[in-house]
Design a protein around this motif. Structure first.
Motif, PDB file in Angstrom:
ATOM      1  N   LYS A 281       0.732  -1.270  -0.030  1.00 31.34           N
ATOM      2  CA  LYS A 281      -0.063   0.129   0.061  1.00 31.34           C
ATOM      3  C   LYS A 281       0.848   1.248   0.397  1.00 31.34           C
ATOM      4  O   LYS A 281       0.456   2.245  -0.690  1.00 31.34           O
ATOM      5  CB  LYS A 281      -0.988  -0.128   1.365  1.00 31.34           C
ATOM      6  CG  LYS A 281      -2.033  -1.115   1.033  1.00 31.34           C
ATOM      7  CD  LYS A 281      -3.215  -0.629   2.024  1.00 31.34           C
ATOM      8  CE  LYS A 281      -4.300  -1.652   1.644  1.00 31.34           C
ATOM      9  NZ  LYS A 281      -5.181  -1.205   0.486  1.00 31.34           N
ATOM     10  N   ASP A 284       2.058   1.847  -3.466  1.00 31.44           N
ATOM     11  CA  ASP A 284       1.105   2.175  -4.356  1.00 31.44           C
ATOM     12  C   ASP A 284       0.508   3.528  -3.815  1.00 31.44           C
ATOM     13  O   ASP A 284      -0.495   4.239  -4.730  1.00 31.44           O
ATOM     14  CB  ASP A 284      -0.049   1.302  -4.326  1.00 31.44           C
ATOM     15  CG  ASP A 284       0.065  -0.294  -4.946  1.00 31.44           C
ATOM     16  OD1 ASP A 284       1.304  -0.308  -5.601  1.00 31.44           O
ATOM     17  OD2 ASP A 284      -0.495  -1.084  -4.683  1.00 31.44           O
ATOM     18  N   GLU A 286      -1.284   4.433  -1.177  1.00 25.50           N
ATOM     19  CA  GLU A 286      -2.566   4.459  -0.622  1.00 25.50           C
ATOM     20  C   GLU A 286      -2.488   4.284   1.275  1.00 25.50           C
ATOM     21  O   GLU A 286      -1.275   4.056   1.787  1.00 25.50           O
ATOM     22  CB  GLU A 286      -3.131   2.900  -0.727  1.00 25.50           C
ATOM     23  CG  GLU A 286      -3.449   3.007  -2.302  1.00 25.50           C
ATOM     24  CD  GLU A 286      -3.995   1.412  -2.685  1.00 25.50           C
ATOM     25  OE1 GLU A 286      -4.714   0.625  -1.541  1.00 25.50           O
ATOM     26  OE2 GLU A 286      -4.081   0.979  -3.460  1.00 25.50           O
ATOM     27  N   THR A 288      -2.207   3.504   4.959  1.00 29.23           N
ATOM     28  CA  THR A 288      -1.840   2.161   5.590  1.00 29.23           C
ATOM     29  C   THR A 288      -2.462   2.065   6.968  1.00 29.23           C
ATOM     30  O   THR A 288      -2.607   0.855   7.434  1.00 29.23           O
ATOM     31  CB  THR A 288      -0.342   2.133   5.550  1.00 29.23           C
ATOM     32  OG1 THR A 288       0.168   3.214   6.374  1.00 29.23           O
ATOM     33  CG2 THR A 288       0.646   1.957   4.159  1.00 29.23           C
TER      34      THR A 288
END
Length: 415
Positions: A281, A284, A286, A288
């Motif tokens: 994540k 990417d 994103e 966590t």
């Protein structure tokens, strides 16, 4: 059989791994319970010492496993090939050095822990390099999220150790501690299944760039420091009790620790799933934190249930698991379970930040781990006092981790 196969096919790899971990933990508990009942408190204290040394090995091996898991996600192509060879080379070298040191100081360890023979340490020492190679294999499966093979390697190690050790104890009239050490050592061979390791993997045909090598070494050092704090916190009490108390009390305490640590062993399952998910994540871009909160919730609920059961049914639990000879530890059971639960929750926080290359939790754990040792050294007149010291240390550690998490979140929102 067809119904079981259909159920397994419908299960996600993560759930399959979680089920496998529960089986492995159950098998390891059964292994300890049988040893406790077969050997009695005095002889079990030596077997428990070996199991504690196995846990120490597992923490050291976790350094290589987590590093391999993380960079299996971050690296690809030639970088991954080069790193994979480097990790096997480091693991084999470190494992060999550790085994040599354990073998060389076997006599000193015998005197320190008051064992009947030094042979049990020497037997374990010979097999140590295998454990670190096995750890790299597991890290590769963990990072690639190949939970089927990751589950299989834990299953082969656990079942082989259980069957071999019990078979040796029943059939061979030798020192029980030596037979336990032999069973542990041979199980590492089975733990290499499945594996495609060969010596060619450590031949440096492709090399990492200086920048990537620096990242690898930095993470390994950081993880090694944290695993060292894990060793201190999770095992120092048993080792110190074995040193300061007689063999019967040490055996009784070992049974208490084995029951009380159930939360920690189950929490370890979530750590295996946490690291690759957090690293992926982060890669990417994103958030966590939701993963951390989910796993903390799972472990927290489990901890409350286990501590409650240990408080309400302590004598029943101890008698069921170890027998009548160990029931004197009943009043301490819920307290030890509480200390372990606090540590298990703190551990989830620490591995989360470790995945994000944050080093402050490592320092916090190190300070509290050393504090725990110092406090036990000064306050160990009774086993009750030893457990109380650990509760104090673990409450402090969890509060520190929570404050760091809150501070880190505030910084992320304002930046």
């Amino acid at each position: 059989m067809i119904a079981i196969r259909l159920v397994l096919q419908k299960m996600s790899p993560e759930k399959l791994f979680m089920g496998s971990v529960l089986v492995v933990n159950g098998g390891n508990y059964f292994y300890n319970l049988i040893l406790g009942r077969l050997l009695g408190p005095a002889a079990y204290s030596e077997a428990a010492l070996l199991i504690t040394l196995l846990l120490v090995l597992s923490f050291l091996g976790m350094t290589f496993q987590l590093a391999t898991a993380k960079f299996a996600i971050l690296f690809s192509n030639d970088d991954w090939v080069a790193f994979n060879r480097l990790s096997y080379k480091y693991a084999l070298g470190f494992g060999t050095l550790t085994g040599i040191l354990l073998f060389a100081f076997a006599g000193s360890l015998q005197e320190l822990f008051h064992t009947e023979s030094s042979l049990l340490f020497k037997t374990l020492a010979v097999s140590v390099p295998l454990y670190f190679i096995m750890s790299v294999n597991r890290g590769r499966y963990q990072g690639k999220q190949d939970y089927q093979n990751l589950s299989l390697t834990y299953q082969t190690e656990m079942w082989s150790r259980l069957v071999l050790t019990l078979g040796l104890l029943w059939l061979v009239p030798k020192n029980p501690a030596f037979l336990v050490a032999l069973g542990i050592g041979v199980s590492f061979l089975f733990g290499l299944i499945p594996s495609n390791f060969n010596l060619k993997r450590i031949t440096p045909k492709v090399t990492l760039s200086k920048e990537n090598k620096r990242k690898v070494i930095s993470f390994i050092v950081l993880t090694a420091c944290y695993e060292l704090t894990q060793i201190i916190i999770n095992n120092s009490d048993i080792l110190l009790v074995k040193h300061y108390f007689d063999t019967v009390e040490a055996g009784l305490y070992a049974s208490l620790a084995m029951i009380g640590r159930v939360v920690y062993f189950v929490a370890w399952m979530f750590v295996m799933l946490l690291l690759p998910a957090v690293v992926q994540k982060q890669k990417d871009g994103e958030p966590t934190a939701p993963i951390l909160i989910k796993f903390i919730s799972y472990v927290g609920i489990l901890a409350v249930v286990i501590v409650f059961c240990c408080a309400v049914f302590p004598e029943f639990i101890i008698q069921l698991m170890f027998g009548e000879a160990y029931t004197s530890m009943a009043p301490l059971l819920w307290q030890y379970a509480l200390a372990t639960s606090l540590f298990a929750i703190s551990n989830i926080f620490a591995y989360y930040f470790l995945s994000l290359d944050k080093y402050i939790p490592v320092i916090l754990s190190g300070v509290l781990g050393i504090s725990q040792i110092v406090m036990i050294i000064f306050f160990h007149s009774t086993l009750y006092m030893v457990v109380q010291v650990q509760i104090i240390a673990m409450v402090t550690l969890l509060v520190a981790q929570l404050l760091y998490f809150a501070h880190n979140n505030i910084l992320n929102k304002t930046s």
